[in-house]
Design an enzyme around this catalytic site. Structure first.
Site, short mmCIF file in Angstrom:
data_model
loop_
_atom_site.label_atom_id
_atom_site.label_comp_id
_atom_site.label_asym_id
_atom_site.label_seq_id
_atom_site.Cartn_x
_atom_site.Cartn_y
_atom_site.Cartn_z
N SER A 289 -10.37 0.25 7.08
CA SER A 289 -9.73 0.34 5.76
C SER A 289 -9.07 -0.94 5.27
O SER A 289 -8.65 -0.99 4.11
CB SER A 289 -8.69 1.46 5.75
N LYS B 147 0.86 -1.20 0.00
CA LYS B 147 0.00 0.00 0.00
C LYS B 147 0.89 1.23 0.00
O LYS B 147 1.87 1.30 0.75
CB LYS B 147 -0.90 -0.03 1.24
N SER C 177 -9.92 2.41 2.82
CA SER C 177 -8.99 3.08 1.95
C SER C 177 -8.05 2.13 1.20
O SER C 177 -7.45 2.55 0.21
CB SER C 177 -8.15 4.06 2.76
#
Lengths: 493, 95
Positions: A183, A78, A159
């Protein structure tokens, strides 16, 4: 020959060890899959050379008998984790072009364990969002589509939407995520994959772009429970550079995996039956209860009376911490600088931050600034932190009656891009089942339970006591074995 | 509690985010919608509750008061928008 991108982390690790294929073959297969999946927009930066270098090292290590836990396994990172020499943006214009001179603790642990990096995965800007529509680098598209033939692009959740989309599309076998209010778990549920947020403090926050420091926690996302356990073992651990890091040994979660839940009591929190929840989600929840009973668990009803206040408390606490954390973006030390002609230092700060932050980030900074400002601090921030105490106490009282909780992960299946982006409150409500656990710092995992009538994945959430990731993983495994979730998105990209 | 145009301008200024009048105007209903919703926390009786300070009980550690890092000036400056003579450079702040 097996299609190598069909393999998960355990299968890659074990097949590589047995000599079924080389690490270079695996890395090349995934690099090709990543390069061919541009329409998903899951990556901000692709790093095929990093994956190949780690693979070549793994092949050498295999020859010399020096295998590491993740030798031969490439993963996605990420783009919230600082990676030395590789652009790290938090999906923001503010950090566009930023190449850290240091490596985050979690990513360093994964590389030390032998993993390679396929690239930096897209996300909501500064991890603020539930649909991956706030990224400066464009929306991530879910590989899933409704079965109505309409081909409307769907949100991969947020997210960690680049992570979830890439795993569901099988262009990475696993990826890191971070979870502040859901998330990891909500995007996992939206895309039919697994993801665990460990206990707050298990994974070091050092080198992760900070959003809300009392809530931020890294965790793995992968195709199944075992793969998540393997990754988590190689992400967790004490780090003196994070003052909230827990100084505890990392358990051997994978070795202790067991779907036998005899003697476990599973609580069903009645407050999670919210108005307007689709019947299909309620039905999946009932199915989950039946699966856990079948695994030997005893089901008990419990009450978490302050559940409805978790979201409003979160939307005070998280923006308050964000407004403080994001004060560092000042156009001086790194990142964007916008210096209008004749501007002084104060003008430069304001112009830089106006240009560098997206609308949702600004919205949260302003809310956070307001609730922390003189005269409002006690009414908003102190009250929210008191409510947070009550929410944590709800869980403590529930643990007197049960060992784990079972809930849906999200109140709906994936929605279409643009369907909620004009209404911040509607978007916030998506995290109604994940935020309470974050406020209490507890471990929680989402596993796929089935498909809805539109052919979209739905997830179930297991919540555990602090530090009891093992029971969370085990109950998730019991669901996984019974759900037999094998559906995958048809390739259109 | 709700915010008006002047308050939005004030908090934007505190947060060092430049906003135009139009942007501030658009933010008034948006922020009020969110603030109105979080207002419900006021219903909760917290008179006998302490605010949370640590989510997982953990003691803060002490370490030896010794230098553990440093001599990395160029690395620190590497991502600076403007660096001169080994320093971060900013617009003139004194006349």
């Amino acid at each position: 020959m097996t299609n190598l991108t069909d393999l998960g982390i355990a299968a890659i690790r074990d097949g590589f060890r047995k000599g079924d294929f080389s690490a270079r073959d695996v890395a090349s297969a995934f690099n090709d899959a990543v390069a061919a999946a541009k329409p998903l927009n899951a990556f901000i930066v692709e790093t095929p050379d990093h994956a190949l270098a780690a693979a070549d090292q793994a092949d050498k290590d295999r020859a010399s008998g020096a295998l590491k836990p993740l030798s031969g396994v490439p993963i996605g990172m990420k783009d919230l984790f600082a990676t030395r020499g590789v652009q790290t943006t938090a999906a923001s214009h503010m950090l566009e072009g930023f190449k850290p001179e240091y490596e985050s603790t979690v990513s360093a642990k994964l590389w030390d364990a032998g993993a390679g990096m396929l690239g930096k995965l897209n996300l909501d800007q500064f991890a603020m969002g539930s649909s991956n529509e706030t990224s400066y680098f464009g929306n991530v598209i879910s590989p899933w589509r409704r079965n109505d033939g309409g081909n409307a692009p769907l949100a991969p959740g947020g997210s960690s939407g680049g992570s979830s989309s890439a795993i569901a599309a099988r262009i990475v076998p696993g990826a890191t995520g971070t979870d502040t209010g859901g998330s990891i778990r909500q995007p996992a549920a939206f895309t039919g994959i697994s993801g665990i947020k460990p206990t707050y403090g298990r994974c070091s926050r050092w080198g992760i772009v900070a959003f809300a420091s009392s809530l931020d926690q890294a965790g793995p996302m992968a195709r199944d429970v075992r793969d998540c356990a393997i990754m988590l073992e190689n992400m967790a651990g004490f780090d003196a550079k994070d003052s909230t890091s827990l100084d505890l040994a990392v358990p051997n979660w994978e070795a202790a995996l067991s779907p036998d839940l005899k003697g476990k009591r599973i609580g069903i929190p009645k407050e999670y039956r919210v108005d307007g929840m689709p019947a299909e989600i309620d039905a999946l929840w009932e199915q989950g209860i039946a699966w856990l009973k079948d695994a030997g668990a005893e089901i008990v009803e419990v009450s978490l009376p302050h559940t409805k206040y978790a979201l409003p408390a979160y939307y005070i606490i998280a923006p308050a911490e964000a407004s403080s954390n994001l004060a560092r973006y000042d156009g001086v030390r790194y990142g964007l600088r916008d210096l209008p002609d004749g501007a002084n230092l104060q003008d430069m700060y304001a112009a830089t931050r106006a240009a560098g932050f997206g609308d949702e980030v600004k919205r949260r900074i302003l809310i956070g600034t307001y609730v922390l400002s003189a005269g409002f601090y006690d009414a908003y921030y102190t009250q929210a932190q008191k409510v947070r105490t009550l929410i944590a106490r709800d869980f403590d009282l529930a643990w007197e009656k049960c060992d784990l909780l079972l809930t849906p992960t999200a109140p709906s299946a994936a929605f279409g891009l643009g369907e909620k982006s004009d209404d911040p409150l509607a978007m916030y409500l998506n995290d109604v089942f994940t935020v309470p656990t974050s406020l209490a710092g507890l471990p929680a995992m989402s596993v796929p339970g089935g498909l809805d009538a539109q052919g979209l994945p739905l997830g179930l959430q297991i919540i555990g006591k602090a530090l009891d990731e093992q029971s969370v993983l085990n109950a998730s495994l019991a669901i996984e074995e019974r759900a037999g979730f094998t559906a995958r998105a048809d390739k259109w990209w | 509690m709700s915010v008006d145009h002047a308050t939005v301008r004030k908090i934007a200024s505190l947060a060092r985010i430049a906003v135009t009048d139009e942007q501030a105007e658009a933010m008034v209903p948006e922020l009020n919608n969110i603030l109105g919703w979080i207002e419900q926390l006021g219903e909760v009786d917290t008179s006998s509750v302490q605010p949370m300070t640590a989510v997982i009980p953990n003691h803060l550690r002490l370490r030896d008061d010794a230098v553990t890092d440093g001599n990395v000036r160029d690395a620190v400056l590497k991502n600076a928008p403007q660096a001169e003579h080994g320093f971060f450079a900013v617009p003139k702040v004194i006349e």
